[in-house]
Design a protein around this motif. Structure first.
Motif, PDB file in Angstrom:
ATOM      1  N   LYS A 150       0.973  -1.704   0.016  1.00  0.00           N
ATOM      2  CA  LYS A 150      -0.393   0.084  -0.233  1.00  0.00           C
ATOM      3  C   LYS A 150       1.151   0.953  -0.285  1.00  0.00           C
ATOM      4  O   LYS A 150       1.634   1.056   1.086  1.00  0.00           O
ATOM      5  CB  LYS A 150      -0.853  -0.462   0.817  1.00  0.00           C
ATOM      6  CG  LYS A 150      -1.418   0.742   0.588  1.00  0.00           C
ATOM      7  CD  LYS A 150      -3.068   0.482   2.606  1.00  0.00           C
ATOM      8  CE  LYS A 150      -4.246   1.356   2.265  1.00  0.00           C
ATOM      9  NZ  LYS A 150      -5.478   1.504   3.498  1.00  0.00           N
ATOM     10  N   LEU A 151       0.873   2.058  -0.984  1.00  0.00           N
ATOM     11  CA  LEU A 151       2.024   3.199  -0.937  1.00  0.00           C
ATOM     12  C   LEU A 151       1.630   3.840  -0.245  1.00  0.00           C
ATOM     13  O   LEU A 151       2.192   5.011   0.223  1.00  0.00           O
ATOM     14  CB  LEU A 151       1.177   4.012  -2.328  1.00  0.00           C
ATOM     15  CG  LEU A 151       1.720   3.080  -3.836  1.00  0.00           C
ATOM     16  CD1 LEU A 151       1.505   3.992  -4.848  1.00  0.00           C
ATOM     17  CD2 LEU A 151       3.125   2.732  -3.685  1.00  0.00           C
ATOM     18  N   THR A 152       0.333   4.115   0.575  1.00  0.00           N
ATOM     19  CA  THR A 152       0.041   5.717   1.888  1.00  0.00           C
ATOM     20  C   THR A 152       0.991   5.430   2.811  1.00  0.00           C
ATOM     21  O   THR A 152       1.355   5.818   3.263  1.00  0.00           O
ATOM     22  CB  THR A 152      -1.442   5.667   1.534  1.00  0.00           C
ATOM     23  OG1 THR A 152      -2.220   4.285   2.338  1.00  0.00           O
ATOM     24  CG2 THR A 152      -2.474   5.995   0.701  1.00  0.00           C
ATOM     25  N   SER A 153       1.067   3.925   3.324  1.00  0.00           N
ATOM     26  CA  SER A 153       2.002   3.743   3.925  1.00  0.00           C
ATOM     27  C   SER A 153       3.380   3.339   4.068  1.00  0.00           C
ATOM     28  O   SER A 153       3.246   3.612   4.997  1.00  0.00           O
ATOM     29  CB  SER A 153       1.297   1.650   3.977  1.00  0.00           C
ATOM     30  OG  SER A 153       2.094   1.700   5.401  1.00  0.00           O
ATOM     31  N   LEU A 213      -2.408   9.782  -2.904  1.00  0.00           N
ATOM     32  CA  LEU A 213      -2.625   8.220  -3.408  1.00  0.00           C
ATOM     33  C   LEU A 213      -3.359   7.386  -3.412  1.00  0.00           C
ATOM     34  O   LEU A 213      -3.415   6.245  -3.852  1.00  0.00           O
ATOM     35  CB  LEU A 213      -1.697   7.809  -2.368  1.00  0.00           C
ATOM     36  CG  LEU A 213       0.464   8.528  -2.307  1.00  0.00           C
ATOM     37  CD1 LEU A 213       1.098   7.525  -1.763  1.00  0.00           C
ATOM     38  CD2 LEU A 213       0.932   8.114  -3.944  1.00  0.00           C
ATOM     39  N   ALA A 214      -4.750   7.957  -2.045  1.00  0.00           N
ATOM     40  CA  ALA A 214      -6.105   7.608  -2.380  1.00  0.00           C
ATOM     41  C   ALA A 214      -5.720   5.335  -1.938  1.00  0.00           C
ATOM     42  O   ALA A 214      -4.785   5.593  -0.693  1.00  0.00           O
ATOM     43  CB  ALA A 214      -6.796   6.908  -3.934  1.00  0.00           C
ATOM     44  N   GLU A 215      -5.983   5.121  -2.672  1.00  0.00           N
ATOM     45  CA  GLU A 215      -6.376   3.478  -1.875  1.00  0.00           C
ATOM     46  C   GLU A 215      -5.193   2.367  -3.081  1.00  0.00           C
ATOM     47  O   GLU A 215      -5.166   1.493  -2.762  1.00  0.00           O
ATOM     48  CB  GLU A 215      -6.949   2.906  -1.695  1.00  0.00           C
ATOM     49  CG  GLU A 215      -7.893   3.521  -0.933  1.00  0.00           C
ATOM     50  CD  GLU A 215      -7.400   3.479   0.519  1.00  0.00           C
ATOM     51  OE1 GLU A 215      -6.671   2.634   1.166  1.00  0.00           O
ATOM     52  OE2 GLU A 215      -7.753   4.378   1.159  1.00  0.00           O
ATOM     53  N   VAL A 216      -3.696   2.876  -3.097  1.00  0.00           N
ATOM     54  CA  VAL A 216      -3.019   2.485  -4.497  1.00  0.00           C
ATOM     55  C   VAL A 216      -2.659   1.392  -3.889  1.00  0.00           C
ATOM     56  O   VAL A 216      -2.207   1.563  -2.827  1.00  0.00           O
ATOM     57  CB  VAL A 216      -2.607   3.512  -4.894  1.00  0.00           C
ATOM     58  CG1 VAL A 216      -1.408   2.222  -5.994  1.00  0.00           C
ATOM     59  CG2 VAL A 216      -3.690   4.829  -5.687  1.00  0.00           C
ATOM     60  N   ASP A 249      -1.207   7.923 -13.702  1.00  0.00           N
ATOM     61  CA  ASP A 249      -1.003   7.318 -15.443  1.00  0.00           C
ATOM     62  C   ASP A 249      -0.002   6.420 -14.873  1.00  0.00           C
ATOM     63  O   ASP A 249       1.363   5.830 -15.541  1.00  0.00           O
ATOM     64  CB  ASP A 249      -0.395   7.693 -16.273  1.00  0.00           C
ATOM     65  CG  ASP A 249      -0.991   9.194 -16.953  1.00  0.00           C
ATOM     66  OD1 ASP A 249      -1.970   8.950 -16.687  1.00  0.00           O
ATOM     67  OD2 ASP A 249      -0.358  10.460 -17.091  1.00  0.00           O
ATOM     68  N   GLN A 250       0.055   5.225 -14.218  1.00  0.00           N
ATOM     69  CA  GLN A 250       0.909   3.956 -13.640  1.00  0.00           C
ATOM     70  C   GLN A 250       1.676   4.498 -12.718  1.00  0.00           C
ATOM     71  O   GLN A 250       2.956   4.105 -13.008  1.00  0.00           O
ATOM     72  CB  GLN A 250       0.977   3.265 -14.648  1.00  0.00           C
ATOM     73  CG  GLN A 250      -0.391   2.764 -15.578  1.00  0.00           C
ATOM     74  CD  GLN A 250      -0.691   1.935 -14.795  1.00  0.00           C
ATOM     75  OE1 GLN A 250      -1.903   1.838 -14.456  1.00  0.00           O
ATOM     76  NE2 GLN A 250      -0.269   0.425 -13.535  1.00  0.00           N
ATOM     77  N   ALA A 251       2.024   5.966 -12.434  1.00  0.00           N
ATOM     78  CA  ALA A 251       3.256   6.087 -11.459  1.00  0.00           C
ATOM     79  C   ALA A 251       3.215   6.323 -10.327  1.00  0.00           C
ATOM     80  O   ALA A 251       2.559   7.252 -10.224  1.00  0.00           O
ATOM     81  CB  ALA A 251       3.913   7.244 -12.571  1.00  0.00           C
ATOM     82  N   LEU A 252       3.981   6.712  -9.793  1.00  0.00           N
ATOM     83  CA  LEU A 252       4.224   7.510  -8.473  1.00  0.00           C
ATOM     84  C   LEU A 252       4.932   8.751  -8.491  1.00  0.00           C
ATOM     85  O   LEU A 252       6.127   8.515  -9.244  1.00  0.00           O
ATOM     86  CB  LEU A 252       4.540   6.181  -7.239  1.00  0.00           C
ATOM     87  CG  LEU A 252       5.127   7.569  -6.053  1.00  0.00           C
ATOM     88  CD1 LEU A 252       4.032   7.400  -5.578  1.00  0.00           C
ATOM     89  CD2 LEU A 252       6.143   6.356  -5.272  1.00  0.00           C
ATOM     90  N   PHE A 268       5.427   1.436 -12.912  1.00  0.00           N
ATOM     91  CA  PHE A 268       4.756   0.794 -13.078  1.00  0.00           C
ATOM     92  C   PHE A 268       3.785  -0.056 -13.884  1.00  0.00           C
ATOM     93  O   PHE A 268       3.521   0.186 -14.297  1.00  0.00           O
ATOM     94  CB  PHE A 268       3.841   0.288 -11.417  1.00  0.00           C
ATOM     95  CG  PHE A 268       4.563   0.767 -10.458  1.00  0.00           C
ATOM     96  CD1 PHE A 268       4.922  -0.155  -8.618  1.00  0.00           C
ATOM     97  CD2 PHE A 268       4.635   1.889 -10.017  1.00  0.00           C
ATOM     98  CE1 PHE A 268       5.576   0.125  -8.223  1.00  0.00           C
ATOM     99  CE2 PHE A 268       5.017   2.636  -8.787  1.00  0.00           C
ATOM    100  CZ  PHE A 268       5.595   1.188  -8.088  1.00  0.00           C
ATOM    101  N   PRO A 269       4.171  -1.767 -14.390  1.00  0.00           N
ATOM    102  CA  PRO A 269       3.847  -2.608 -15.298  1.00  0.00           C
ATOM    103  C   PRO A 269       1.525  -2.540 -14.978  1.00  0.00           C
ATOM    104  O   PRO A 269       1.651  -2.074 -13.522  1.00  0.00           O
ATOM    105  CB  PRO A 269       4.209  -3.753 -15.364  1.00  0.00           C
ATOM    106  CG  PRO A 269       5.668  -3.467 -14.095  1.00  0.00           C
ATOM    107  CD  PRO A 269       5.329  -2.338 -13.731  1.00  0.00           C
ATOM    108  N   VAL A 270       0.685  -2.672 -15.871  1.00  0.00           N
ATOM    109  CA  VAL A 270      -0.393  -2.404 -15.651  1.00  0.00           C
ATOM    110  C   VAL A 270      -0.581  -3.292 -14.553  1.00  0.00           C
ATOM    111  O   VAL A 270      -1.758  -2.813 -14.016  1.00  0.00           O
ATOM    112  CB  VAL A 270      -1.308  -2.195 -17.244  1.00  0.00           C
ATOM    113  CG1 VAL A 270      -2.247  -2.365 -16.825  1.00  0.00           C
ATOM    114  CG2 VAL A 270      -0.251  -1.106 -17.598  1.00  0.00           C
ATOM    115  N   ASP A 271      -0.185  -4.784 -15.191  1.00  0.00           N
ATOM    116  CA  ASP A 271      -1.032  -5.498 -14.497  1.00  0.00           C
ATOM    117  C   ASP A 271      -0.291  -6.075 -12.504  1.00  0.00           C
ATOM    118  O   ASP A 271      -0.646  -6.698 -11.204  1.00  0.00           O
ATOM    119  CB  ASP A 271      -0.631  -7.029 -14.379  1.00  0.00           C
ATOM    120  CG  ASP A 271       1.268  -7.191 -14.926  1.00  0.00           C
ATOM    121  OD1 ASP A 271       1.622  -6.274 -14.233  1.00  0.00           O
ATOM    122  OD2 ASP A 271       1.257  -8.351 -15.802  1.00  0.00           O
TER     123      ASP A 271
END
Length: 323
Positions: free
Chosen positions: A180-183, A207-210, A245-248, A315-318
């Motif tokens: 989890k990115l937020t953590s 970062l929502a819940e990404v 767009d798939q990027a942090l 990051f890759p889509v999957d």
């Protein structure tokens, strides 16, 4: 190697054995046509076969000795081939010697590079410790706030040094799991909060819940280096951290990157025009970021934007969910 030698020798001796068998068959045919007794054919075998076997044994021992010499070849002495099989062995030995030399050169170059980067980072750590020692020598009491910056710098350089050594070890000890990115970002913001306060910079996080599928330890290392760069060069009062767009993305309001520096940002030891004005820049942070990202199968980019610089981990889509 022994099986290879036996196969090669059998390949060499086979034509002679076939020729001997044909001669015997022809002799049997002639003797039969002339009505001779089979004992004559047996005598032919009895008197010729020992000579053939003796020659084969002698030739076999000679070939084995020559093969052993070729295998012990040091690449310096000249070798002459007395037969096609020896020529094949010499060519194989030459290829192996060339491969060995290339491997040794690559290993020596890698070892030298590791020593140089260790010396560079160790020098930076020593500078921080020297600064702390200088502060301590000024009096019996030292304000803790005076020690914070050199201690942080030493800790940062030590992280780089250890990270570089783990990357150089080339060990695939990755533990991929949903992170989890937020953590992760919250941990790094807490770790760097003193720097944010010191520079008067406010982090803005969206970062929502990404969640991303990756190795958390190495992603933390990557984001820490990019965040440290943002804090180091930012001249504004805000750093934005968001996912799009798939990027942090970590965006700071620092000076734009010179066009001539852009292609070299991830080179080892490259500091660029902005780094020349910052004594803390070693040019190793982004290099290690690229190394770690490549091992994780991630993309990384640092580009100038309208009013600052954006560093992206792609990051890759999957490997993303919740975006």
């Amino acid at each position: 190697m022994k099986k290879t030698f036996y196969r090669q020798y059998l390949k060499k001796a086979l034509p002679l054995l076939l020729l001997y068998a044909l001669v015997l068959a022809f002799a049997a045919l002639v003797l039969n046509l002339y009505g001779c007794r089979l004992e004559a054919w047996g005598d032919l075998i009895r008197y010729t076969l020992p000579f053939l076997l003796a020659w084969l044994v002698g030739d076999f021992l000679h070939e084995r000795k020559k093969t052993a010499e070729i295998r012990r070849w040091d690449g310096q002495r000249a070798l002459k081939a007395a037969s096609p099989s020896e020529l094949a062995l010499i060519k194989r030995a030459q290829l192996l010697a060339a491969d060995k030399q290339k491997s040794e050169q690559a290993w020596n170059l890698k070892a030298q590079e590791e020593v140089e980067q260790m010396e560079l980072l160790a020098h930076e750590i020593k500078n921080s410790l020297t600064e702390i020692s200088g502060l301590a020598s000024q009096g019996s009491q030292v304000q803790s706030r005076d020690l914070e910056q050199p201690l942080r710098q030493a800790d940062y350089q030590l992280d780089l040094l250890l990270g570089g050594q783990r990357l150089a070890a080339d060990q695939n000890d990755f533990d991929f799991a949903w992170c989890k990115l937020t953590s992760l970002v919250s941990e790094l913001l807490a770790q760097n909060m003193a720097v944010f306060l010191e520079k008067g910079v406010i982090p803005e996080v969206d970062l929502a819940e990404v969640q991303v599928l990756t190795d958390r330890k190495w992603l933390r290392f990557i984001v820490q280096q990019l965040l440290s760069n943002a804090l180091k060069y930012s001249t504004g009062d805000q750093i934005r951290i968001y996912f799009k767009d798939q990027a942090l993305t970590i965006y700071d309001e620092g000076p734009r990157i010179a066009a001539s520096d852009q292609p070299r940002l991830f080179e080892k030891g490259f500091t660029g025009q902005n780094g020349h004005h910052n004594a803390q820049s070693t040019g190793m942070g982004l290099y290690f970021v690229k190394e770690a990202a490549d091992k994780l199968g991630l993309g990384v980019a640092v580009t100038s934007e309208a009013k600052g610089v954006a560093a992206r981990v792609i990051f890759p889509v999957d490997q993303v969910k919740g975006a």
